[in-house]
Design a protein around this motif. Structure first.
Motif, PDB file in Angstrom:
ATOM      1  N   LEU A  59      -1.953  38.672  16.404  1.00  8.00           N
ATOM      2  CA  LEU A  59      -2.299  37.362  15.862  1.00  8.00           C
ATOM      3  C   LEU A  59      -1.109  36.860  15.062  1.00  8.00           C
ATOM      4  CD1 LEU A  59      -5.895  37.971  14.447  1.00  8.00           C
ATOM      5  CD2 LEU A  59      -5.321  36.603  16.457  1.00  8.00           C
ATOM      6  N   TYR A  60      -0.928  35.553  15.055  1.00  4.81           N
ATOM      7  CA  TYR A  60       0.179  34.954  14.313  1.00  4.81           C
ATOM      8  C   TYR A  60      -0.300  33.775  13.481  1.00  4.81           C
ATOM      9  CZ  TYR A  60       3.185  37.584  17.487  1.00  4.81           C
ATOM     10  OH  TYR A  60       3.797  38.588  18.195  1.00  4.81           O
ATOM     11  N   ALA A  61       0.389  33.548  12.379  1.00  5.24           N
ATOM     12  CA  ALA A  61       0.183  32.310  11.646  1.00  5.24           C
ATOM     13  C   ALA A  61       0.715  31.161  12.493  1.00  5.24           C
ATOM     14  CB  ALA A  61       0.912  32.362  10.313  1.00  5.24           C
ATOM     15  N   ASP A  62       0.094  30.003  12.383  1.00  8.13           N
ATOM     16  CA  ASP A  62       0.541  28.848  13.154  1.00  8.13           C
ATOM     17  C   ASP A  62       1.991  28.500  12.842  1.00  8.13           C
ATOM     18  OD1 ASP A  62      -2.631  27.023  13.035  1.00  8.13           O
ATOM     19  OD2 ASP A  62      -1.914  28.619  14.353  1.00  8.13           O
ATOM     20  N   SER A  63       2.411  28.735  11.622  1.00  5.92           N
ATOM     21  CA  SER A  63       3.758  28.353  11.193  1.00  5.92           C
ATOM     22  C   SER A  63       4.855  29.180  11.856  1.00  5.92           C
ATOM     23  CB  SER A  63       3.877  28.483   9.670  1.00  5.92           C
ATOM     24  OG  SER A  63       3.582  29.807   9.257  1.00  5.92           O
ATOM     25  N   VAL A  64       4.500  30.338  12.430  1.00  9.08           N
ATOM     26  CA  VAL A  64       5.522  31.197  13.046  1.00  9.08           C
ATOM     27  C   VAL A  64       5.290  31.407  14.534  1.00  9.08           C
ATOM     28  CG1 VAL A  64       5.799  32.391  10.837  1.00  9.08           C
ATOM     29  CG2 VAL A  64       4.398  33.442  12.627  1.00  9.08           C
ATOM     30  N   LYS A  65       4.165  30.921  15.046  1.00 12.37           N
ATOM     31  CA  LYS A  65       3.819  31.139  16.448  1.00 12.37           C
ATOM     32  C   LYS A  65       4.899  30.565  17.355  1.00 12.37           C
ATOM     33  CE  LYS A  65      -0.530  30.854  16.925  1.00 12.37           C
ATOM     34  NZ  LYS A  65      -1.906  30.325  17.039  1.00 12.37           N
ATOM     35  N   ARG A  67       7.912  31.623  17.478  1.00  7.90           N
ATOM     36  CA  ARG A  67       9.235  31.977  16.939  1.00  7.90           C
ATOM     37  C   ARG A  67       9.319  33.447  16.541  1.00  7.90           C
ATOM     38  NH1 ARG A  67      10.839  29.854  12.219  1.00  7.90           N
ATOM     39  NH2 ARG A  67       8.714  29.605  11.411  1.00  7.90           N
ATOM     40  N   PHE A  68       8.210  34.002  16.070  1.00  8.75           N
ATOM     41  CA  PHE A  68       8.176  35.398  15.622  1.00  8.75           C
ATOM     42  C   PHE A  68       7.400  36.235  16.628  1.00  8.75           C
ATOM     43  CE2 PHE A  68       8.512  34.677  10.711  1.00  8.75           C
ATOM     44  CZ  PHE A  68       9.632  33.878  10.916  1.00  8.75           C
ATOM     45  N   THR A  69       7.817  37.502  16.743  1.00  6.09           N
ATOM     46  CA  THR A  69       7.112  38.448  17.608  1.00  6.09           C
ATOM     47  C   THR A  69       6.927  39.763  16.862  1.00  6.09           C
ATOM     48  OG1 THR A  69       8.099  37.471  19.583  1.00  6.09           O
ATOM     49  CG2 THR A  69       7.124  39.667  19.808  1.00  6.09           C
ATOM     50  N   VAL A  70       5.690  40.236  16.811  1.00  5.20           N
ATOM     51  CA  VAL A  70       5.394  41.522  16.188  1.00  5.20           C
ATOM     52  C   VAL A  70       5.217  42.558  17.297  1.00  5.20           C
ATOM     53  CG1 VAL A  70       2.900  41.046  16.061  1.00  5.20           C
ATOM     54  CG2 VAL A  70       3.931  42.736  14.527  1.00  5.20           C
TER      55      VAL A  70
END
Length: 123
Positions: A59-65, A67-70
């Motif tokens: 799951l990601y915050a909308d602000s990083v979706k 751009r970020f990958t966990v």
């Protein structure tokens, strides 16, 4: 007890990339999820991303979706946060957290916390 140690923070220009790592030591982590949160001065702690310790759910915050990958490496007991297209508003202390029970965006559900690593994005 599980100890979490983050690394990989630093100073980067806007548009750049960083990769954070969170290594779990002590008792082998066999819980439910590991997550990343961030906090900047004057702001509340903010959820960034979470990954199940087994399976592939994230799951990601909308602000990083987008751009970020966990991701994780169970053999190394390590979770990563790949951050691309960084923006000045991403500047914060990033902390990883582990939960024995929940797969959650809520920081109160996390049992273990790292000390954090500073990420600074210059404009």
């Amino acid at each position: 007890q599980v100890q979490l140690v983050e690394s990989g923070g630093g100073l980067v220009q806007a548009g750049g990339s960083l990769r954070l790592s969170c290594a779990a030591s002590g008792r082998t982590f066999s819980g439910i999820a590991m997550a990343w949160f961030r906090q900047s001065p004057g702001k509340e702690r903010e959820f960034v991303a979470v990954i199940r310790w087994s399976g592939s759910s994230t799951l990601y915050a909308d602000s990083v979706k987008g751009r970020f990958t966990v991701s994780r490496d169970n053999a190394k007991n390590t979770v990563y946060l790949e951050m691309n297209s960084l923006k000045p508003e991403d500047t914060a202390v990033y902390r990883c957290a582990a939960s024995n029970t929940y797969y959650s965006r809520n920081p109160v559900h996390y049992n273990y916390w790292g000390q954090g690593t500073q990420v600074t994005v210059s404009s």
